[in-house]
Design a protein around this motif. Structure first.
Motif, PDB file in Angstrom:
ATOM      1  N   LYS A 192      -1.753  23.440   3.678  1.00 31.19           N
ATOM      2  CA  LYS A 192      -2.887  24.303   4.006  1.00 31.19           C
ATOM      3  C   LYS A 192      -3.120  24.351   5.510  1.00 31.19           C
ATOM      4  N   GLU A 193      -3.086  23.181   6.149  1.00 34.40           N
ATOM      5  CA  GLU A 193      -3.326  23.134   7.593  1.00 34.40           C
ATOM      6  C   GLU A 193      -2.240  23.859   8.368  1.00 34.40           C
ATOM      7  N   ALA A 194      -0.990  23.710   7.922  1.00 34.17           N
ATOM      8  CA  ALA A 194       0.120  24.381   8.606  1.00 34.17           C
ATOM      9  C   ALA A 194       0.004  25.897   8.474  1.00 34.17           C
ATOM     10  N   LYS A 195      -0.431  26.376   7.323  1.00 31.13           N
ATOM     11  CA  LYS A 195      -0.615  27.815   7.149  1.00 31.13           C
ATOM     12  C   LYS A 195      -1.715  28.344   8.052  1.00 31.13           C
ATOM     13  N   GLU A 196      -2.797  27.567   8.203  1.00 34.61           N
ATOM     14  CA  GLU A 196      -3.890  27.996   9.068  1.00 34.61           C
ATOM     15  C   GLU A 196      -3.455  28.027  10.534  1.00 34.61           C
TER      16      GLU A 196
END
Length: 102
Positions: A75-79
């Motif tokens: 999730k953090e990498a996508k953001e």
């Protein structure tokens, strides 16, 4: 025959328009900042460490914790990473233009 042509034209129109309607209307960033780039590298290193682990020797709770950590990292990498999205309809139009123009 007209019903089939009408149905197919509506289907193609919805395929081309629906993904654009669901997309976020946020301005795209050109490049991640140095801090974001460093954080992405840290996340990448952690994923490599997790992939190198031996899951057979772990119990169920440890596996669950790692699975949750991987979801959070994703999730953090996508953001942080952003990305470019092309709808299926746009892809079909591009392919047709390439075929016709070559």
């Amino acid at each position: 025959m007209k019903k089939i042509a009408y149905f197919l034209s509506i289907l193609m129109w919805l395929t081309a328009i629906a993904p654009a309607a669901m997309a976020k209307n946020e301005p795209a960033e050109k490049e991640p900042s140095p801090e974001e780039q460093a954080r992405l590298e840290q996340l990448d290193e952690r994923v490599k460490e997790i992939k190198a682990m031996d899951f057979r020797s772990m119990d169920k709770e440890e596996k669950k914790e790692i699975r949750n950590e991987l979801r959070d990292i994703n999730k953090e990498a996508k953001e942080l990473g952003g990305g470019v999205y092309i709808s299926a309809g746009a892809l079909i139009v591009i392919l047709l233009l390439l075929i016709i123009l070559t």
